[in-house]
Design an enzyme around this catalytic site. Structure first.
Site, PDB file in Angstrom:
ATOM      1  N   THR A 168       0.896  -1.166   0.000  1.00  0.00           N
ATOM      2  CA  THR A 168       0.000   0.000   0.000  1.00  0.00           C
ATOM      3  C   THR A 168       0.923   1.201   0.000  1.00  0.00           C
ATOM      4  O   THR A 168       2.050   1.101   0.467  1.00  0.00           O
ATOM      5  CB  THR A 168      -0.830   0.019   1.311  1.00  0.00           C
ATOM      6  OG1 THR A 168      -1.715  -1.088   1.321  1.00  0.00           O
ATOM      7  CG2 THR A 168      -1.629   1.288   1.483  1.00  0.00           C
ATOM      8  N   ARG A 196     -14.000  -7.151  -0.611  1.00  0.00           N
ATOM      9  CA  ARG A 196     -13.300  -6.879   0.649  1.00  0.00           C
ATOM     10  C   ARG A 196     -12.707  -5.471   0.597  1.00  0.00           C
ATOM     11  O   ARG A 196     -12.006  -5.107  -0.349  1.00  0.00           O
ATOM     12  CB  ARG A 196     -12.205  -7.921   0.867  1.00  0.00           C
ATOM     13  CG  ARG A 196     -11.356  -7.690   2.128  1.00  0.00           C
ATOM     14  CD  ARG A 196     -10.115  -6.887   1.823  1.00  0.00           C
ATOM     15  NE  ARG A 196      -9.202  -6.844   2.964  1.00  0.00           N
ATOM     16  CZ  ARG A 196      -8.089  -6.135   2.996  1.00  0.00           C
ATOM     17  NH1 ARG A 196      -7.750  -5.397   1.960  1.00  0.00           N
ATOM     18  NH2 ARG A 196      -7.321  -6.140   4.054  1.00  0.00           N
ATOM     19  N   THR A 219       0.130   0.460   6.693  1.00  0.00           N
ATOM     20  CA  THR A 219       0.164  -0.598   5.690  1.00  0.00           C
ATOM     21  C   THR A 219       0.265  -1.914   6.460  1.00  0.00           C
ATOM     22  O   THR A 219       0.600  -1.924   7.640  1.00  0.00           O
ATOM     23  CB  THR A 219       1.366  -0.469   4.731  1.00  0.00           C
ATOM     24  OG1 THR A 219       2.565  -0.552   5.496  1.00  0.00           O
ATOM     25  CG2 THR A 219       1.351   0.848   3.993  1.00  0.00           C
ATOM     26  N   GLY A 220      -0.013  -2.993   5.766  1.00  0.00           N
ATOM     27  CA  GLY A 220       0.029  -4.300   6.439  1.00  0.00           C
ATOM     28  C   GLY A 220      -1.361  -4.897   6.516  1.00  0.00           C
ATOM     29  O   GLY A 220      -2.230  -4.550   5.712  1.00  0.00           O
ATOM     30  N   GLY A 222      -4.729  -5.077   6.958  1.00  0.00           N
ATOM     31  CA  GLY A 222      -5.706  -4.015   7.170  1.00  0.00           C
ATOM     32  C   GLY A 222      -6.758  -4.358   8.197  1.00  0.00           C
ATOM     33  O   GLY A 222      -7.247  -3.475   8.915  1.00  0.00           O
TER      34      GLY A 222
HETATM   35  N1  ASP Z   1      -3.340  -2.536   4.298  1.00  0.00           N
HETATM   36  C1  ASP Z   1      -3.663  -3.069   3.001  1.00  0.00           C
HETATM   37  C2  ASP Z   1      -4.969  -3.788   3.082  1.00  0.00           C
HETATM   38  O1  ASP Z   1      -5.217  -4.453   4.067  1.00  0.00           O
HETATM   39  C3  ASP Z   1      -2.669  -3.982   2.421  1.00  0.00           C
HETATM   40  C4  ASP Z   1      -1.233  -3.750   2.718  1.00  0.00           C
HETATM   41  O2  ASP Z   1      -0.849  -2.676   3.127  1.00  0.00           O
HETATM   42  O3  ASP Z   1      -0.434  -4.664   2.541  1.00  0.00           O
HETATM   43  O4  ASP Z   1      -5.695  -3.739   2.120  1.00  0.00           O
END
Ligand code: ASP
Length: 315
Positions: A168, A196, A219-220, A222
C-alpha cells in the site's frame, strides 16, 4: 515543509515537494505524489499493475484526509480507474459523503470524467496465475494462511500462490501554512475476497489526520488496523502529548491484544504538526522515505521495530 511516505512512495515525493515549494496545499502534494505511485506498473500493490482479487479482478481502495478541516474522502473496491486517490478527493470535496464503494464509486468516477482503464497488467496477471514464490517471511506465512481459505472457496490450485502479496502507499505532507494531509492507496492483498475493503479506505483505521495533533497511516494487515483503529490511536496518543515515536509505538503495541488467526505484519508512518516524523513496523529492516523543503533528494530512514508478536495467537 515536509513530505513523507512508505518506501514505495519514493517515485512520487519529489513531485509532491515541488507543489509544496510552489505554495500549494498539503492535500495537493499528497494527491500528486500518490498519482505517480498509482501509475507505476512495477508496484503490484497500488493502482495500475496492482494484483487482483481471487476472481482475477483488480479492486482498489484509497482515502485522503485534510488535517485543516478534518474532511475526508474514501473509495473502496473500485474497478477500472487508475487513480482512486483522485476519486477519494472528489468524494471529499464534491459530495456530502466520506466513503463510496464499488459500483457507486465507479459511477461517481465516471461523472467526474475520470478515464476508464484496464488495471490488470500482463505481469500482474502472470503473478496471479502462477503465484509468488513463498519465502519464510511473516508476510508469506500470512498470505499462505489466507490463501488456504480462498483455495477452499474457489478451487484454486493450493500450490500456486503464496509469498508477499501485500503493499500500500502512505503519503503525508505538511505545507507552508502549517496544514497536514494524509493519503493512502492500495490494491489490497492479492487473492482477497471480492468486495473486501481494507483499512486504506477506512478513516481512523488506515488513515487519520488532524492539524492540531498529527497524521498517521498504515500498511500491512488491514483487518488489524480496522479492529484497533490504529491510525486514529496514533493521533490520539499525540493529542495526549506523546512524541511521534512514542505515539506510534504505543498504538502498534495495542495490536498484540488482537486474537487473529491471520495475524501478520503491520506498519505505520507518522507526521507531527511541527514536521517531526517517524515510522514503525512489526518486522525488522524496513524503511520509509521523506523529503524537506531544504533537501534536494528523497531520503530514506529506518522504521522503528515494534516487536509485536501476536502473543495471543497460535504460532
Ligand atoms: N493494508 C492493506 C490492506 O489491508 C494492504 C497492505 O498494506 O499490505 O488492504
Amino acid at each position: 515543509m515536509v513530505i513523507i511516505g512508505s518506501s514505495n512512495a519514493r517515485v512520487g515525493l519529489k513531485a509532491g515537494m515541488d507543489l509544496l515549494r510552489a505554495g500549494q496545499s498539503a492535500v495537493d502534494a499528497v494527491e500528486a505524489a500518490i498519482l505517480l505511485v498509482e501509475s507505476n506498473p512495477d508496484d503490484h500493490s497500488v493502482g495500475f499493475g496492482g494484483l487482483p482479487n481471487m476472481l482475477g479482478e483488480v479492486e482498489l481502495d484509497a482515502s485522503i484526509m485534510d488535517g485543516d478541516t478534518l474532511a475526508a474522502g474514501a473509495v473502496g473496491g473500485v474497478r477500472g480507474f487508475e487513480h482512486p486517490i483522485s476519486i477519494a478527493r472528489r468524494v471529499m470535496t464534491d459530495l456530502p459523503h466520506s466513503l463510496l464503494v464499488g459500483p457507486g464509486a465507479e459511477r461517481f468516477a465516471r461523472e467526474c470524467g475520470f478515464a476508464e482503464v484496464n488495471l490488470l497488467t500482463d505481469e500482474a496477471r502472470r503473478i496471479y496465475e502462477t503465484g509468488i514464490r513463498g519465502d519464510s517471511s511473516e508476510e508469506s506465512r500470512y498470505a499462505s494462511k489466507i490463501l488456504k481459505v480462498m483455495v477452499g472457496r474457489l478451487a484454486l490450485d493450493p500450490n500456486r500462490a503464496s509469498g508477499k502479496d501485500t503493499g500500500t502507499v502512505n503519503v503525508a505532507a505538511l505545507d507552508r501554512n502549517g496544514h497536514l494531509a494524509m493519503g493512502v492507496s492500495t490494491s489490497g492483498f492479492a487473492w482477497k475476497y471480492p468486495g473486501r475493503v481494507g483499512d486504506s479506505a477506512v478513516i481512523g483505521a488506515g488513515n487519520y489526520c488532524d492539524d492540531r495533533y498529527g497524521a498517521a497511516a498504515c500498511t500491512g494487515r488491514g483487518e488489524m488496523a480496522i479492529r484497533a483503529a490504529t491510525a486514529h490511536s496514533v493521533v490520539m496518543h499525540m493529542r495526549a502529548g506523546l512524541s511521534p515515536e512514542e505515539a506510534g509505538a504505543r498504538a502498534m503495541e495495542e495490536l498484540d491484544h488482537l486474537v487473529d488467526p491471520f495475524w501478520s505484519a503491520m506498519n505505520c508512518v507518522v507526521l507531527a504538526p511541527d514536521g517531526r516524523h517517524a515510522a514503525f513496523s512489526t518486522v525488522p529492516d524496513t524503511s520509509y522515505v521523506f523529503m524537506t523543503d531544504t533537501s534536494e533528494d528523497v531520503r530514506q530512514a529506518p522504521r522503528r521495530l515494534v516487536p509485536v508478536k501476536g502473543s495471543r495467537n497460535p504460532a
